[in-house]
Design a protein around this motif. Structure first.
Motif, PDB file in Angstrom:
ATOM      1  N   ALA A 166     -15.610   0.790  -3.082  1.00  0.00           N
ATOM      2  CA  ALA A 166     -14.409   0.631  -2.250  1.00  0.00           C
ATOM      3  C   ALA A 166     -13.239   0.047  -3.029  1.00  0.00           C
ATOM      4  N   LEU A 167     -13.519  -0.643  -4.139  1.00  0.00           N
ATOM      5  CA  LEU A 167     -12.450  -1.241  -4.940  1.00  0.00           C
ATOM      6  C   LEU A 167     -12.592  -0.762  -6.375  1.00  0.00           C
ATOM      7  N   ARG A 168     -11.546  -0.137  -6.900  1.00  0.00           N
ATOM      8  CA  ARG A 168     -11.518   0.251  -8.310  1.00  0.00           C
ATOM      9  C   ARG A 168     -10.276  -0.394  -8.918  1.00  0.00           C
ATOM     10  N   PRO A 169     -10.377  -1.681  -9.293  1.00  0.00           N
ATOM     11  CA  PRO A 169      -9.200  -2.423  -9.751  1.00  0.00           C
ATOM     12  C   PRO A 169      -8.776  -2.024 -11.156  1.00  0.00           C
ATOM     13  N   ILE A 170      -7.495  -2.246 -11.431  1.00  0.00           N
ATOM     14  CA  ILE A 170      -6.943  -1.963 -12.754  1.00  0.00           C
ATOM     15  C   ILE A 170      -6.128  -3.152 -13.261  1.00  0.00           C
ATOM     16  N   GLY A 171      -4.984  -3.414 -12.610  1.00  0.00           N
ATOM     17  CA  GLY A 171      -4.068  -4.426 -13.115  1.00  0.00           C
ATOM     18  C   GLY A 171      -4.342  -5.798 -12.540  1.00  0.00           C
ATOM     19  N   LEU A 172      -4.110  -6.837 -13.343  1.00  0.00           N
ATOM     20  CA  LEU A 172      -4.254  -8.225 -12.931  1.00  0.00           C
ATOM     21  C   LEU A 172      -3.032  -9.007 -13.397  1.00  0.00           C
ATOM     22  N   ALA A 173      -2.556  -9.915 -12.553  1.00  0.00           N
ATOM     23  CA  ALA A 173      -1.438 -10.772 -12.931  1.00  0.00           C
ATOM     24  C   ALA A 173      -1.486 -12.046 -12.099  1.00  0.00           C
ATOM     25  N   ILE A 174      -1.050 -13.147 -12.704  1.00  0.00           N
ATOM     26  CA  ILE A 174      -1.007 -14.437 -12.018  1.00  0.00           C
ATOM     27  C   ILE A 174       0.414 -14.669 -11.507  1.00  0.00           C
ATOM     28  N   GLY A 175       0.551 -14.952 -10.213  1.00  0.00           N
ATOM     29  CA  GLY A 175       1.856 -15.199  -9.619  1.00  0.00           C
ATOM     30  C   GLY A 175       2.344 -16.614  -9.869  1.00  0.00           C
ATOM     31  N   PRO A 176       3.636 -16.870  -9.658  1.00  0.00           N
ATOM     32  CA  PRO A 176       4.191 -18.207  -9.884  1.00  0.00           C
ATOM     33  C   PRO A 176       3.620 -19.266  -8.945  1.00  0.00           C
ATOM     34  N   ASP A 177       3.050 -18.850  -7.807  1.00  0.00           N
ATOM     35  CA  ASP A 177       2.420 -19.800  -6.894  1.00  0.00           C
ATOM     36  C   ASP A 177       0.932 -19.960  -7.175  1.00  0.00           C
ATOM     37  N   GLY A 178       0.436 -19.342  -8.266  1.00  0.00           N
ATOM     38  CA  GLY A 178      -0.962 -19.478  -8.638  1.00  0.00           C
ATOM     39  C   GLY A 178      -1.886 -18.464  -8.015  1.00  0.00           C
ATOM     40  N   SER A 179      -1.366 -17.526  -7.259  1.00  0.00           N
ATOM     41  CA  SER A 179      -2.200 -16.475  -6.678  1.00  0.00           C
ATOM     42  C   SER A 179      -2.526 -15.420  -7.733  1.00  0.00           C
ATOM     43  N   LEU A 180      -3.550 -14.615  -7.444  1.00  0.00           N
ATOM     44  CA  LEU A 180      -3.957 -13.527  -8.326  1.00  0.00           C
ATOM     45  C   LEU A 180      -3.593 -12.204  -7.682  1.00  0.00           C
ATOM     46  N   PHE A 181      -2.822 -11.381  -8.383  1.00  0.00           N
ATOM     47  CA  PHE A 181      -2.480 -10.039  -7.922  1.00  0.00           C
ATOM     48  C   PHE A 181      -3.425  -9.033  -8.571  1.00  0.00           C
ATOM     49  N   VAL A 182      -3.874  -8.068  -7.779  1.00  0.00           N
ATOM     50  CA  VAL A 182      -4.815  -7.057  -8.253  1.00  0.00           C
ATOM     51  C   VAL A 182      -4.329  -5.686  -7.786  1.00  0.00           C
ATOM     52  N   SER A 183      -4.221  -4.729  -8.709  1.00  0.00           N
ATOM     53  CA  SER A 183      -3.793  -3.378  -8.346  1.00  0.00           C
ATOM     54  C   SER A 183      -4.963  -2.411  -8.420  1.00  0.00           C
ATOM     55  N   SER A 184      -4.870  -1.319  -7.644  1.00  0.00           N
ATOM     56  CA  SER A 184      -5.840  -0.233  -7.676  1.00  0.00           C
ATOM     57  C   SER A 184      -5.079   1.087  -7.655  1.00  0.00           C
ATOM     58  N   ASP A 185      -5.221   1.879  -8.713  1.00  0.00           N
ATOM     59  CA  ASP A 185      -4.460   3.125  -8.775  1.00  0.00           C
ATOM     60  C   ASP A 185      -4.961   4.147  -7.767  1.00  0.00           C
ATOM     61  N   GLY A 186      -6.289   4.278  -7.633  1.00  0.00           N
ATOM     62  CA  GLY A 186      -6.831   5.256  -6.702  1.00  0.00           C
ATOM     63  C   GLY A 186      -6.496   4.962  -5.258  1.00  0.00           C
ATOM     64  N   GLU A 239       0.843  -1.190   0.000  1.00  0.00           N
ATOM     65  CA  GLU A 239       0.000   0.000   0.000  1.00  0.00           C
ATOM     66  C   GLU A 239       0.878   1.239   0.000  1.00  0.00           C
ATOM     67  N   GLY A 240       0.249   2.412  -0.136  1.00  0.00           N
ATOM     68  CA  GLY A 240       0.999   3.651  -0.203  1.00  0.00           C
ATOM     69  C   GLY A 240       1.782   3.793  -1.489  1.00  0.00           C
ATOM     70  N   LEU A 241       1.300   3.165  -2.569  1.00  0.00           N
ATOM     71  CA  LEU A 241       1.991   3.212  -3.854  1.00  0.00           C
ATOM     72  C   LEU A 241       1.477   4.394  -4.683  1.00  0.00           C
ATOM     73  N   ALA A 242       2.297   4.825  -5.620  1.00  0.00           N
ATOM     74  CA  ALA A 242       1.962   5.980  -6.457  1.00  0.00           C
ATOM     75  C   ALA A 242       1.186   5.523  -7.686  1.00  0.00           C
ATOM     76  N   SER A 243      -0.124   5.375  -7.524  1.00  0.00           N
ATOM     77  CA  SER A 243      -1.043   5.065  -8.631  1.00  0.00           C
ATOM     78  C   SER A 243      -0.594   3.889  -9.490  1.00  0.00           C
ATOM     79  N   PRO A 244      -0.506   2.688  -8.915  1.00  0.00           N
ATOM     80  CA  PRO A 244      -0.127   1.523  -9.721  1.00  0.00           C
ATOM     81  C   PRO A 244      -1.221   1.154 -10.704  1.00  0.00           C
ATOM     82  N   ARG A 245      -0.852   0.954 -11.949  1.00  0.00           N
ATOM     83  CA  ARG A 245      -1.832   0.596 -12.974  1.00  0.00           C
ATOM     84  C   ARG A 245      -1.592  -0.852 -13.420  1.00  0.00           C
ATOM     85  N   HIS A 246      -1.263  -1.110 -14.650  1.00  0.00           N
ATOM     86  CA  HIS A 246      -1.056  -2.495 -15.047  1.00  0.00           C
ATOM     87  C   HIS A 246       0.172  -3.080 -14.352  1.00  0.00           C
ATOM     88  N   ILE A 247       0.133  -4.391 -14.121  1.00  0.00           N
ATOM     89  CA  ILE A 247       1.174  -5.061 -13.345  1.00  0.00           C
ATOM     90  C   ILE A 247       1.622  -6.332 -14.067  1.00  0.00           C
TER      91      ILE A 247
END
Length: 411
Positions: A378-398, A52-60
């Protein structure tokens, strides 16, 4: 170790494993990170706040070792590393000044796309910062209107979304009763996906080819893993109510946000046509004489596999290629909807990640809401990526956050 410690370790191990932990024996009693109570996911899943506290992360994008890289809308690239495998990033690096959205890790390079330039850095496994200046692969891309440039790099090519400059190619943009330009010359350089070489430096738009057209702003696109066909989700046009007097309810729901395949040469019909998910067909836009039912030349345009409700604003797409989630998720598509403004005066909607099951390279059932904020926006998602362990990463710029979603329940 006493009985209480043993019991705690036993309870912690499944989630620690799913979060990619590789802990020494003396840390097995550590508590796993708590699930974020502000995020709603299906039973058996846990969304941990990765950073958290990131500067507007978009695609990942996530590297094979679990490092995550995000394009920042405030400038540069953000690199995150979970060194101890507890599901939370302790290390972060930021470099570069240009604002961007597109990012990729492919062919031995880390790629970063600003509104007009696509850069790359030579990248080695485990690297968190560039070791040399960036190379310019493509420059001088158009920037007015929809200026973000999502990218996909595969098989020697760079695919770039070049969104439209206008809402519906009117003679006077976003003006009541203004007719559409005929032909819409924007289509020569905008409103589609272009393909460039991934090995040639210093390219301009004229060096690429228009791969697919008639797409107002296909921010979400990815390669379907089974067939290799590109799929996209695009933003539909706005202001059917304000510009053409259509009812508030129709303005809120139409046009559909289209999700479908884009083989080379595909034409989805913008600005002449839009998809009405309630009628299940493409119809003429009012700028070109449409009345909400007339089809005309739109019968020749590509139709989506799914038409989502209007103005949900799709912006991220990732196919699930791992096996850590239950088998029903394998091969399916996750889509991130950022939400928009044009449903007014009706309530806004979207603000979620949905899942679309796939079989044999096509959607095989209805979509479901996979991730949503506890509040309506409460959630405005942007970026999605699949991790090597099979988890889903989700970013929110706002929100300036990235979550890591793992499965820890029964199958």
């Amino acid at each position: 170790m006493n009985k209480t410690s043993v019991r705690r370790a036993a309870l912690a191990l499944p989630l620690l494993f799913l979060l990619g932990a590789h802990l020494p024996p003396d840390r097995l009693t550590a508590r796993p990170p708590a699930c974020d109570a502000t995020i709603v996911v299906p039973a058996g899943f846990c969304a941990v706040l990765f950073a958290e506290g990131l500067a507007s992360p978009r695609h990942i994008v996530v590297a094979p070792n679990g490092d995550l890289f995000a394009a920042s809308a405030r400038g540069g690239v953000i690199a995150l590393r979970d060194a101890d495998g507890d599901g939370v990033a302790e290390t972060r690096k930021t470099w570069g000044a240009d604002r961007g959205t597109g990012i990729a890790l492919a062919e031995g390079y880390l790629w970063f796309a600003t509104s007009e330039t696509i850069y790359r850095w030579r990248w080695a496994p485990g690297q968190l910062e560039p070791a040399a200046p960036a190379e310019v692969v493509i420059e001088g891309l158009p920037t007015a209107g929809h200026s973000a440039k999502p990218i996909l790099v595969k098989d020697g090519s760079v695919y770039v979304d070049i969104g439209s400059a206008t809402n519906s190619c009117q003679e006077v943009d976003r003006t009541a009763r203004s007719a559409g330009r005929m032909p819409c010359t924007e289509l020569e350089t905008r409103a589609g996906i272009w393909r460039f070489s991934s090995t040639r430096l210093g390219q301009r738009q004229a060096d690429g080819v228009r791969f697919a057209t008639g797409l107002r702003n296909p921010m979400a696109f990815a390669s379907e893993p089974r067939t290799g066909v590109l799929w996209m989700a695009t933003h539909g046009r706005d202001q059917l109510g304000a510009n053409w007097g259509w009812s508030d309810s129709v303005n809120a729901e139409l046009p559909a946000e289209e999700f479908g395949p884009i083989p080379q040469g595909a034409d989805y019909g913008w600005p002449y046509c839009f998809y009405d998910q309630m009628q299940g067909k493409k119809v003429l836009n009012p700028e070109y004489g449409g009345d909400g039912t007339t089809v005309g030349d739109c019968a020749t345009k590509a139709v989506p596999a799914i038409g989502f409700p209007g103005h949900w604003a799709p912006i991220g797409l990732a196919f699930y290629t791992a096996d850590a989630f239950p088998s029903s998720y394998r091969g399916g598509a996750f889509l991130a909807f950022h939400g928009s403004w044009n449903r007014e005066p009706l309530p806004q909607a979207g603000y979620r990640v949905v899942f679309v099951p796939f079989r044999d390279g096509r959607p095989s059932g209805p979509y479901l809401t996979f991730m949503q904020g506890a509040g309506s926006v409460a959630l405005r998602p942007i970026g999605l990526a699949i991790g090597p362990d099979g988890s889903l990463f989700v970013s929110s710029d706002g929100a300036g956050k990235v979550w890591k979603v793992a499965f820890s329940g029964g199958r």
